[in-house]
Design an enzyme around this catalytic site. Structure first.
Site: not given
Length: 454
Positions: A101, A243, A245
């Site tokens: 992430s 971000d 992902d």
């Protein structure tokens, strides 16, 4: 108690336990065994972000899954919500995301979606761990004739672009809008620009040249100052930052001011209240959300239900209570009418639809919520312990709560994904709460060791 899985799957430094190729293969084998149900041919989707280590982990997971007689569908770099969507739309048995992430490129992670696109319950993750650590999985291998195959899905990004555009009102487009878009050199570097451009916006893209090591590096939702500067330099209408992902999103308005997840939730929830589409007039948020969100919702005739931090807990509460909008201050937002997990691009489209419908700028819409001053200080600790068992720390926290006199709050919790103690204060005077937050951080450092950072 789980040994591998945290609040968002398995996560750690790539090529260091538990994020090794060997463990990824074992996780793949355990997952394949669990999701293999009945005689039909089974399939598991694997997608990833743009980290260099994603290639290694993808290969290991693929080998583990195929070794248990399950086929693999490889979709390549794709936002986390896209993997959830593809898993569900292709009727696969499960989906796997290889991503850490918003973390730096050195980290990576593995998390799963069920066949309906939701994150796995704790019980399934515990079963996976039991299969791995008991070595029971070693005795469950199928014959050579029954091993799985791997297939590459070349049009996964295009499919997700089509899905995302389908969530935008058919009677609206984005013509006339100039958008700065920061994709964090991450999974949405192709998908996100395509979506906004195809709907008619002028898009100035940054963070769209991933090289395996620059994901989230001085870009994306954790560094909105980059987007803010670009908005002001280009005279853009707003900025949108994802971000690594693309499961979260942060905005800046036309003046370059940050509009965080709380304000975006307030904008969307109050609009849905006006339209009569917010189920049970309720928004689900976490304990980290600003008290100003509660005030804004109450003023609009709605309410906020709070959960523990983590989008999985928000989704669990939404499913349990029959709600259709939830999210986090960090920018995770779940529109259950459209998707099953946090989706940065989808969330941005809902905000843009409100702007276009009412012909209002983002700065105007953001006035729906007046946040209380909030300060967050992180202390990096080697290990987790019950800080309230340390008398000096407990006394300091109690003293600060007394000073707030019921007009603010102290919230202290451990991060679920990093070795951090998060100290959050809200109150009417930002100077006071910043001083008190630093006081608490200092006593924690003295008694437990560690390093504070704002």
């Amino acid at each position: 108690m789980k040994k591998l899985f945290g609040t968002d799957g398995v996560r750690g430094v790539a090529n260091v336990y538990p994020m090794t190729a060997e463990m990824a293969m074992q996780i793949g084998r355990a997952a394949a065994y669990i999701f293999k149900n009945g005689k039909k041919r089974h399939r598991i989707v694997i997608g990833k972000d743009t980290r260099l280590s994603g290639y290694m982990l993808e290969s290991a997971l693929m080998a583990g899954i195929c070794s248990m007689g399950v086929d693999v569908l490889l979709v390549g770099p794709l936002p986390t919500p896209g993997i959830a969507n593809i898993t569900s739309s292709m009727r696969a048995d499960a989906g796997v995301v290889i991503s850490a992430s918003h973390n730096p490129f050195e980290d990576n992670g593995i998390k799963f979606f069920s066949r309906d696109g939701f994150k796995l319950p704790d019980e399934t993750e515990l079963l996976m761990e039991e299969l791995i650590f008991s070595k029971r999985i070693d005795s469950l291998r199928p014959t050579a004739k029954e091993v799985g195959k791997a297939y590459r899905i070349d049009d996964a990004q295009g499919r997700f672009v089509v899905f995302l555009k389908s969530t935008f009102p058919k009677d609206l487009d984005l013509s006339g809008l100039k958008i700065v878009l920061d994709c964090a050199n991450g999974a949405a570097y192709k998908v996100a620009p395509a979506v906004f451009e195809e709907l008619g916006a002028e898009v100035i893209s940054i963070g769209v040249k991933p090289n395996g090591t620059n994901i989230n590096a001085d870009c994306g939702s954790l560094h909105p100052e980059v987007m803010s500067r670009a908005v002001k330099e280009n005279g853009a209408d707003l900025g949108i930052a994802l971000d690594g992902d693309a499961d979260r999103v942060i905005f800046v308005d036309e003046y370059g001011n940050v509009v965080d997840g709380d304000r975006i939730m307030a904008i969307c929830a109050t609009e849905m209240l006006r339209q009569g589409t917010l189920k049970q007039n309720t928004l689900v948020a976490t304990v980290m959300s600003n008290m100003g969100l509660d005030i804004a919702m109450k003023r609009a005739g709605g309410q906020v239900v709070k959960t523990a931090v983590g989008d999985r807990y928000v989704v669990e509460e939404m499913l349990k209570g029959g709600y259709n909008l939830g999210g986090e201050q960090s920018g995770h937002m779940i529109f259950l009418d459209h998707n099953t997990t946090g989706d940065g691009v989808l969330s941005a489209l809902q905000v843009l639809a409100i702007m276009q419908r009412h012909q209002k700028r983002l700065s105007e819409l953001a006035l729906v919520m007046d946040p209380l001053p909030q300060v967050l200080v992180n202390v990096r600790l080697a290990e987790k312990s019950d800080i309230m068992q340390v008398p000096e720390i407990a006394k300091m926290i109690n003293d600060v709560e007394e000073r707030l006199k019921g007009e603010g709050r102290v919230l202290i919790r451990y991060s679920g994904t990093e070795p951090l103690l998060r100290i959050m204060l809200e109150g009417s005077d930002e100077g006071d709460i910043r001083c008190w937050a630093n006081d608490i951080a200092s006593i924690v450092e003295q008694k437990l060791g560690g390093e504070a950072r704002g």
